[in-house]
Design a protein around this motif. Structure first.
Motif, PDB file in Angstrom:
ATOM      1  N   GLN A   1       5.926   9.059  16.408  1.00 44.07           N
ATOM      2  CA  GLN A   1       5.173   7.828  16.171  1.00 44.07           C
ATOM      3  C   GLN A   1       4.590   7.316  17.493  1.00 44.07           C
ATOM      4  O   GLN A   1       5.340   6.964  18.414  1.00 44.07           O
ATOM      5  N   GLU A   2       3.283   7.277  17.593  1.00 41.06           N
ATOM      6  CA  GLU A   2       2.654   6.797  18.819  1.00 41.06           C
ATOM      7  C   GLU A   2       2.959   5.310  19.042  1.00 41.06           C
ATOM      8  O   GLU A   2       3.197   4.870  20.165  1.00 41.06           O
ATOM      9  N   ASP A   3       2.974   4.530  17.975  1.00 37.29           N
ATOM     10  CA  ASP A   3       3.251   3.092  18.069  1.00 37.29           C
ATOM     11  C   ASP A   3       4.316   2.743  17.027  1.00 37.29           C
ATOM     12  O   ASP A   3       4.013   2.502  15.867  1.00 37.29           O
ATOM     13  N   VAL A   4       5.556   2.754  17.451  1.00 39.18           N
ATOM     14  CA  VAL A   4       6.674   2.519  16.535  1.00 39.18           C
ATOM     15  C   VAL A   4       6.585   1.137  15.900  1.00 39.18           C
ATOM     16  O   VAL A   4       6.845   0.961  14.705  1.00 39.18           O
ATOM     17  N   ASP A   5       6.194   0.132  16.682  1.00 30.09           N
ATOM     18  CA  ASP A   5       6.130  -1.239  16.167  1.00 30.09           C
ATOM     19  C   ASP A   5       5.163  -1.357  14.991  1.00 30.09           C
ATOM     20  O   ASP A   5       5.505  -1.926  13.941  1.00 30.09           O
ATOM     21  N   SER A   6       3.957  -0.842  15.148  1.00 31.53           N
ATOM     22  CA  SER A   6       2.968  -0.968  14.070  1.00 31.53           C
ATOM     23  C   SER A   6       3.373  -0.155  12.855  1.00 31.53           C
ATOM     24  O   SER A   6       3.133  -0.560  11.711  1.00 31.53           O
ATOM     25  N   THR A   7       4.014   0.993  13.076  1.00 29.01           N
ATOM     26  CA  THR A   7       4.492   1.810  11.956  1.00 29.01           C
ATOM     27  C   THR A   7       5.545   1.050  11.158  1.00 29.01           C
ATOM     28  O   THR A   7       5.507   1.012   9.924  1.00 29.01           O
ATOM     29  N   LEU A   8       6.487   0.422  11.863  1.00 27.83           N
ATOM     30  CA  LEU A   8       7.532  -0.334  11.183  1.00 27.83           C
ATOM     31  C   LEU A   8       6.961  -1.533  10.435  1.00 27.83           C
ATOM     32  O   LEU A   8       7.400  -1.844   9.323  1.00 27.83           O
ATOM     33  N   MET A   9       5.982  -2.207  11.018  1.00 33.04           N
ATOM     34  CA  MET A   9       5.382  -3.352  10.346  1.00 33.04           C
ATOM     35  C   MET A   9       4.722  -2.928   9.034  1.00 33.04           C
ATOM     36  O   MET A   9       4.812  -3.628   8.020  1.00 33.04           O
ATOM     37  N   ARG A  10       4.083  -1.760   9.053  1.00 29.21           N
ATOM     38  CA  ARG A  10       3.468  -1.256   7.828  1.00 29.21           C
ATOM     39  C   ARG A  10       4.529  -0.885   6.790  1.00 29.21           C
ATOM     40  O   ARG A  10       4.410  -1.206   5.612  1.00 29.21           O
TER      41      ARG A  10
ATOM     42  N   GLU B   1       6.124  -3.822   4.901  1.00 29.12           N
ATOM     43  CA  GLU B   1       5.302  -4.345   3.806  1.00 29.12           C
ATOM     44  C   GLU B   1       5.259  -3.384   2.626  1.00 29.12           C
ATOM     45  O   GLU B   1       5.281  -3.804   1.466  1.00 29.12           O
ATOM     46  N   GLU B   2       5.213  -2.095   2.914  1.00 28.27           N
ATOM     47  CA  GLU B   2       5.157  -1.102   1.843  1.00 28.27           C
ATOM     48  C   GLU B   2       6.442  -1.070   1.021  1.00 28.27           C
ATOM     49  O   GLU B   2       6.421  -0.724  -0.161  1.00 28.27           O
ATOM     50  N   ARG B   3       7.555  -1.433   1.648  1.00 25.33           N
ATOM     51  CA  ARG B   3       8.856  -1.297   0.999  1.00 25.33           C
ATOM     52  C   ARG B   3       9.437  -2.640   0.575  1.00 25.33           C
ATOM     53  O   ARG B   3      10.651  -2.828   0.588  1.00 25.33           O
ATOM     54  N   ARG B   4       8.566  -3.554   0.205  1.00 25.10           N
ATOM     55  CA  ARG B   4       9.035  -4.791  -0.394  1.00 25.10           C
ATOM     56  C   ARG B   4       9.545  -4.490  -1.793  1.00 25.10           C
ATOM     57  O   ARG B   4       8.935  -3.737  -2.550  1.00 25.10           O
ATOM     58  N   SER B   5      10.676  -5.062  -2.157  1.00 27.88           N
ATOM     59  CA  SER B   5      11.269  -4.800  -3.464  1.00 27.88           C
ATOM     60  C   SER B   5      10.509  -5.524  -4.569  1.00 27.88           C
ATOM     61  O   SER B   5      10.174  -6.705  -4.427  1.00 27.88           O
ATOM     62  N   PRO B   6      10.219  -4.824  -5.679  1.00 32.76           N
ATOM     63  CA  PRO B   6       9.547  -5.489  -6.800  1.00 32.76           C
ATOM     64  C   PRO B   6      10.470  -6.433  -7.564  1.00 32.76           C
ATOM     65  O   PRO B   6      10.008  -7.279  -8.322  1.00 32.76           O
ATOM     66  N   GLY B   7      11.774  -6.272  -7.365  1.00 35.88           N
ATOM     67  CA  GLY B   7      12.728  -7.126  -8.065  1.00 35.88           C
ATOM     68  C   GLY B   7      13.886  -7.507  -7.168  1.00 35.88           C
ATOM     69  O   GLY B   7      14.887  -6.787  -7.079  1.00 35.88           O
TER      70      GLY B   7
ATOM     71  N   ASP C   1      14.876  -5.988  -0.040  1.00 36.92           N
ATOM     72  CA  ASP C   1      13.812  -5.350   0.723  1.00 36.92           C
ATOM     73  C   ASP C   1      14.412  -4.360   1.712  1.00 36.92           C
ATOM     74  O   ASP C   1      15.542  -4.521   2.190  1.00 36.92           O
ATOM     75  N   TRP C   2      13.617  -3.350   2.064  1.00 33.50           N
ATOM     76  CA  TRP C   2      14.071  -2.320   3.007  1.00 33.50           C
ATOM     77  C   TRP C   2      14.483  -2.934   4.343  1.00 33.50           C
ATOM     78  O   TRP C   2      15.523  -2.571   4.891  1.00 33.50           O
ATOM     79  N   ILE C   3      13.694  -3.860   4.867  1.00 30.31           N
ATOM     80  CA  ILE C   3      14.007  -4.432   6.175  1.00 30.31           C
ATOM     81  C   ILE C   3      15.317  -5.203   6.133  1.00 30.31           C
ATOM     82  O   ILE C   3      16.113  -5.163   7.090  1.00 30.31           O
ATOM     83  N   ASP C   4      15.596  -5.888   5.023  1.00 35.17           N
ATOM     84  CA  ASP C   4      16.865  -6.609   4.900  1.00 35.17           C
ATOM     85  C   ASP C   4      18.044  -5.636   4.867  1.00 35.17           C
ATOM     86  O   ASP C   4      19.104  -5.899   5.447  1.00 35.17           O
TER      87      ASP C   4
END
Length: 230
Positions: free
Chosen positions: A132-141, A144-150, A156-159
């Motif tokens: 990953q060239e930019d770990v921070d931006s990858t993690l930020m993306r 958001e992609e792994r927000r739980s629908p329920g 959520d993944w980050i939690d």
């Protein structure tokens, strides 16, 4: 066998899918429990299965011996003239525990991964590493992609990552606390992984990822075609 039978009895609604996805390797029955029927899963059941994960072994010797035995069994069962492709099973699925649970030294980590590689060296393994060239931006993306629908059933993944780091034996000791700790951890881990690949005697290729996975995939395909046709 006894634990496997216990869980089929405890969760009868999961028994058919348990029998469908479970596999035998060496002296163990492996259940990829996140592949069980989703409509019958919840966070409590997942946590119940998680307590038996190899990655939750308290003793490093148990963790190490189980993996070595499973990898050796794979080497013995692998078919000739067949290329097997795995994602994340060499570095990612081990190094978390080597850092956070067992806090191994650099020398001990190299020794562990060398043993893993030696167990399958007859298969001529090749490691592809996406850097990953930019770990921070990858993690930020990813956050958001792994927000739980329920949220009432799944966090959520980050939690989950914050909780995971905070509950590991060496998570706090190594300074990986809160969301900032998650970012620090992944940057440190990437540095460790690349260093390990440089020191191990294994054929490996590193691919730089900016934000275009298609470009990385094309590069991986080109390298693969080269060594398949040699």
């Amino acid at each position: 066998e006894d634990t496997y039978a216990h869980y089929k009895k405890k969760y009868p609604m999961l028994k058919p899918s348990m029998e469908e996805v479970s596999i035998r390797r060496a002296d163990r029955i492996l259940i990829p429990f996140l592949k069980l029927e989703r409509q019958h899963l919840n966070q409590a059941i997942i946590k119940d299965f998680e307590q038996h994960e190899i990655y939750n072994a308290r003793a490093f010797s148990t963790f190490r011996d189980a993996h070595l035995k499973l990898w050796k069994a794979f080497e013995e069962e692998a078919e000739d003239d067949t290329v097997y492709i795995f994602e994340c099973v060499f570095l990612q699925n081990h190094i978390n525990e080597l850092i956070l649970k067992y806090n191994l030294s650099s020398f001990e980590k190299r020794k562990y991964f060398k043993a893993l590689m030696d167990s399958i060296k007859a298969l001529n393994p090749v490691v592809y590493y996406v850097f990953q060239e930019d770990v921070d931006s990858t993690l930020m993306r990813i956050i958001e992609e792994r927000r739980s629908p329920g949220h009432e059933k799944f966090a959520d993944w980050i939690d989950l990552m914050v909780e995971h780091l905070s509950t590991q034996p060496f998570g706090k000791k190594l300074g990986y606390e809160g969301v900032e700790g998650v970012f620090d951890y992944f940057k440190d881990r990437q540095n460790m992984e690349t260093h390990l690949l440089e020191t191990l005697q294994v054929q490996s290729h590193r691919f730089m990822l900016k934000d275009d996975y298609d470009t990385v995939f094309d590069s991986i395909l080109a390298v693969t075609n080269d060594w398949l046709t040699d």
